[in-house]
Design an enzyme around this catalytic site. Structure first.
Site, PDB file in Angstrom:
ATOM      1  N   GLU A 254      50.609   7.060   6.698  1.00  0.00           N
ATOM      2  CA  GLU A 254      51.299   6.135   7.608  1.00  0.00           C
ATOM      3  C   GLU A 254      50.774   6.430   8.997  1.00  0.00           C
ATOM      4  O   GLU A 254      51.173   7.411   9.613  1.00  0.00           O
ATOM      5  CB  GLU A 254      52.817   6.385   7.571  1.00  0.00           C
ATOM      6  CG  GLU A 254      53.463   6.136   6.228  1.00  0.00           C
ATOM      7  CD  GLU A 254      53.482   4.676   5.853  1.00  0.00           C
ATOM      8  OE1 GLU A 254      53.414   3.814   6.753  1.00  0.00           O
ATOM      9  OE2 GLU A 254      53.539   4.397   4.643  1.00  0.00           O
ATOM     10  N   GLU A 463      56.426   3.657   2.634  1.00  0.00           N
ATOM     11  CA  GLU A 463      57.628   4.476   2.810  1.00  0.00           C
ATOM     12  C   GLU A 463      58.810   3.579   2.470  1.00  0.00           C
ATOM     13  O   GLU A 463      58.702   2.352   2.494  1.00  0.00           O
ATOM     14  CB  GLU A 463      57.772   4.935   4.262  1.00  0.00           C
ATOM     15  CG  GLU A 463      56.560   5.634   4.833  1.00  0.00           C
ATOM     16  CD  GLU A 463      56.574   7.143   4.659  1.00  0.00           C
ATOM     17  OE1 GLU A 463      57.201   7.637   3.692  1.00  0.00           O
ATOM     18  OE2 GLU A 463      55.957   7.817   5.488  1.00  0.00           O
TER      19      GLU A 463
HETATM   20  P1  NAD Z   1      49.588  13.600  14.994  1.00  0.00           P
HETATM   21  O1  NAD Z   1      48.625  12.934  14.092  1.00  0.00           O
HETATM   22  O2  NAD Z   1      49.091  14.361  16.137  1.00  0.00           O
HETATM   23  O3  NAD Z   1      50.503  14.626  14.182  1.00  0.00           O
HETATM   24  C1  NAD Z   1      51.231  14.223  13.058  1.00  0.00           C
HETATM   25  C2  NAD Z   1      51.374  15.401  12.134  1.00  0.00           C
HETATM   26  O4  NAD Z   1      50.092  15.719  11.615  1.00  0.00           O
HETATM   27  C3  NAD Z   1      51.887  16.670  12.825  1.00  0.00           C
HETATM   28  O5  NAD Z   1      52.773  17.330  11.957  1.00  0.00           O
HETATM   29  C4  NAD Z   1      50.630  17.477  13.023  1.00  0.00           C
HETATM   30  O6  NAD Z   1      50.847  18.870  13.056  1.00  0.00           O
HETATM   31  C5  NAD Z   1      49.844  17.099  11.787  1.00  0.00           C
HETATM   32  N1  NAD Z   1      48.401  17.298  11.898  1.00  0.00           N
HETATM   33  C6  NAD Z   1      47.638  17.232  13.022  1.00  0.00           C
HETATM   34  N2  NAD Z   1      46.352  17.510  12.702  1.00  0.00           N
HETATM   35  C7  NAD Z   1      46.308  17.742  11.376  1.00  0.00           C
HETATM   36  C8  NAD Z   1      45.270  18.081  10.468  1.00  0.00           C
HETATM   37  N3  NAD Z   1      44.010  18.230  10.853  1.00  0.00           N
HETATM   38  N4  NAD Z   1      45.586  18.253   9.165  1.00  0.00           N
HETATM   39  C9  NAD Z   1      46.856  18.094   8.736  1.00  0.00           C
HETATM   40  N5  NAD Z   1      47.883  17.786   9.553  1.00  0.00           N
HETATM   41  C10 NAD Z   1      47.612  17.608  10.856  1.00  0.00           C
HETATM   42  O7  NAD Z   1      50.613  12.459  15.405  1.00  0.00           O
HETATM   43  P2  NAD Z   1      51.843  12.608  16.376  1.00  0.00           P
HETATM   44  O8  NAD Z   1      51.264  12.685  17.728  1.00  0.00           O
HETATM   45  O9  NAD Z   1      52.785  13.647  15.909  1.00  0.00           O
HETATM   46  O10 NAD Z   1      52.561  11.197  16.140  1.00  0.00           O
HETATM   47  C11 NAD Z   1      52.104  10.049  16.740  1.00  0.00           C
HETATM   48  C12 NAD Z   1      51.257   9.224  15.789  1.00  0.00           C
HETATM   49  O11 NAD Z   1      51.948   8.994  14.575  1.00  0.00           O
HETATM   50  C13 NAD Z   1      50.994   7.864  16.370  1.00  0.00           C
HETATM   51  O12 NAD Z   1      49.660   7.489  16.178  1.00  0.00           O
HETATM   52  C14 NAD Z   1      51.918   6.950  15.577  1.00  0.00           C
HETATM   53  O13 NAD Z   1      51.537   5.622  15.514  1.00  0.00           O
HETATM   54  C15 NAD Z   1      51.942   7.610  14.249  1.00  0.00           C
HETATM   55  N6  NAD Z   1      53.164   7.225  13.537  1.00  0.00           N
HETATM   56  C16 NAD Z   1      53.057   6.363  12.489  1.00  0.00           C
HETATM   57  C17 NAD Z   1      54.188   5.953  11.790  1.00  0.00           C
HETATM   58  C18 NAD Z   1      54.092   4.996  10.627  1.00  0.00           C
HETATM   59  O14 NAD Z   1      55.077   4.820   9.930  1.00  0.00           O
HETATM   60  N7  NAD Z   1      52.952   4.383  10.402  1.00  0.00           N
HETATM   61  C19 NAD Z   1      55.436   6.452  12.157  1.00  0.00           C
HETATM   62  C20 NAD Z   1      55.510   7.333  13.223  1.00  0.00           C
HETATM   63  C21 NAD Z   1      54.361   7.718  13.911  1.00  0.00           C
END
Ligand code: NAD
Length: 486
Positions: A254, A463
């Site tokens: 997502e 989801e």
């Molecule tokens: P992020 O990608 O930085 O982090 C999300 C999660 O991924 C965190 O738990 C982080 O620790 C983990 N992560 C980071 N690098 C990783 C790696 N290399 N391997 C495995 N896990 C890793 O995102 P964020 O800043 O926490 O959230 C914002 C982003 O999430 C935005 O782009 C937003 O659009 C997206 N989002 C999408 C939805 C949806 O339903 N599509 C919902 C909420 C947020």
């Protein structure tokens, strides 16, 4: 905003039914509304991640053999647990994310409870293909079974609600889990984890906190993890996909969004202003479905910009009386500066006008003034890229095909909306918008019964809804040869 002294929270990881301090790096947890330090959380070490996966693998044997009714009972108990602890959990969420307490309590916590209750019911009502003799003398049956150990990785925008979205369907389908919250917002799920021992058999749900590059990547690479579910950024999704390649595990992604909001000349302008003021700026715009990219038809454009600008300029934030606040700060200083730099770059374009906002307010905390920019063009960075902050753009269009083409001209495909009194027009857009969801005369409304998920680079997998139960399980064909039939 709740104060630290009002909170009861834990910093311990849940592994195999026991609580442990993390043995990895220390992460500082901040209150975004003030910039103050709430706590230090030690992340899981490699050994602790491996321990959690091994515990989930052991627990899988008996959990996957429970009946839907037994799993349903457990999910209902988790829902009750969250409900009973909602005031404290909401205070943690409000402090750790900076969101107004009334929103954490009435929206996030309520939704998390409902998601567990929905999946408790849904898992008992699954249906599928009929058993029959597709070859004479052979009866075919289709089973739906769990996958094994699922690892789930959540973002920081709705920590407990995202946890519910990921944990409830995975457990309901008979999987065991290792759940990793965002390193910025682990406190609510770690606190909930301290109450789970009396409900869940040990090892069924493990919670390991930590950063993405170490804990998250370990989960994505581990051979005993059969599925990885991530909500996060597109770049993170790409990294997770690469990490999952060796073990060929199932992925459920997502990712980001940049929702188009198409406003036709015949739209009810009051409804649009109310909807965008609420759902373009809710959670400070840190929402993958935020109503952030308006296409306004020429006949309504000027009035909309004026009325929306007025409404947005009245949004309240950083008020002493938390119940007055419509939105909170950004999650971190880095995120606030990222949002500000998007707007600064946009305003260097002569054709873009600031209608309201575009400033960093004085005072503590990572606030950014709710911002409306008009005159934006399709190729502008601010129209194309996800800002993930309280920033909405308006682009003028003349004809319907142009709006449709522009709305689809993006790498994202999560959510969209169309505002018109003409049902034919609405259905035309709904049919042709390349998005996982299209709202008509509305935006942002989610129901536990309905699927949520993206197309294109917004990811794959659903989801919520019984569709996600399918994502967290697999169909198997059983064929019996016999002489009884014919
Ligand atoms: P992020 O990608 O930085 O982090 C999300 C999660 O991924 C965190 O738990 C982080 O620790 C983990 N992560 C980071 N690098 C990783 C790696 N290399 N391997 C495995 N896990 C890793 O995102 P964020 O800043 O926490 O959230 C914002 C982003 O999430 C935005 O782009 C937003 O659009 C997206 N989002 C999408 C939805 C949806 O339903 N599509 C919902 C909420 C947020």
């Amino acid at each position: 905003m709740p104060s630290l002294s009002q909170l009861q929270f834990s910093t311990k990881l849940l592994i195999d039914g026991e609580l442990f301090e993390g043995e990895g790096r220390t992460e500082t947890i901040y209150a975004p509304a003030t910039g103050e330090v709430i706590s230090q959380v030690r992340e899981a070490s490699t050994e602790q991640v491996n321990h959690a996966i091994a515990a989930a693998k052991r627990a899988y044997y008996s959990w996957s053999r429970t009946t839907p009714q037994q799993r349903s009972t457990v999910l209902l108990e988790i829902a009750n647990l969250i409900e009973n602890h909602a005031p404290n959990l909401a205070r943690i969420e409000a402090l750790n994310c900076g969101k107004p307490l009334h929103q954490a309590l009435n929206d996030d916590l309520t939704a998390a409870v409902d998601v567990f209750r929905f999946f408790a019911g849904a898992v008992r009502c699954q249906y599928g293909q009929l058993s029959a003799e597709y070859i004479p003398g052979y009866t075919s049956m289709v089973r739906r079974d769990a996958l094994g150990v699922v690892a789930s990785i959540a973002p920081w925008n709705y920590p407990l609600m995202m946890a519910a979205w990921k944990i409830a369907p995975a457990l309901a389908a008979g999987n065991t889990l290792v759940f990793k919250p965002s390193e910025h917002t682990p406190l609510s799920i770690l606190e909930l984890a301290t109450h789970l021992d009396s409900i869940l058999p040990k090892g069924c749900l493990n919670v390991v906190s930590g950063g993405g590059e170490n804990v998250g990547s370990l989960l994505a690479r581990h051979r005993d993890v059969r599925m990885i579910s991530l909500t996060g950024d597109i770049v993170t999704g790409q990294k997770v996909l690469k990490d999952a390649v060796d073990s060929l595990k199932r992925t459920h992604l997502e990712l980001g969004g940049k929702a188009p909001v198409i406003v036709c000349n015949d739209a009810d302008i009051d409804l649009v202003v109310e909807g965008v003021t609420k759902y373009g700026y809710y959670n400070a715009g840190q929402d993958c479905t935020a109503a952030c990219r308006i296409y306004a038809q020429a006949g309504i454009h000027d009035r909309l910009v004026e009325e929306l600008g007025n409404a947005v300029s009245k949004l309240k934030f950083a008020q002493c009386q938390d119940s007055d606040n419509d939105l909170g700060p950004l999650i971190s200083l880095r995120q606030r500066d990222r949002v500000a730099s998007f707007v600064e770059r946009a305003l260097t374009e002569a054709h873009i006008q600031r209608v309201t906002g575009a400033t960093i307010p004085s005072g503590s905390g990572y606030f950014y003034q709710p911002t409306l920019l008009a005159g934006c063009l399709q190729h502008d960075e601010i129209v194309q890229r996800e800002v993930f902050g309280p920033v909405v753009t308006v682009t003028r269009f003349d004809e319907i095909p142009q709006a449709l083409a522009w709305a689809n001209d993006t790498e994202y495909g999560l959510a969209s909306s169309v505002w018109t009194r003409d049902l034919d027009k609405a259905m035309h857009f709904a049919t042709h918008l390349e998005y996982g969801c299209t709202w008509i005369n509305s935006h942002f409304m989610l129901a536990s019964e309905m699927p949520h998920g993206g197309l294109k680079r917004s990811g794959h997998g659903k989801e919520l809804s019984s569709d996600s139960l399918q994502d967290y399980s697999v169909v198997r064909h059983i064929m019996a040869r016999h002489a009884l039939i014919n």
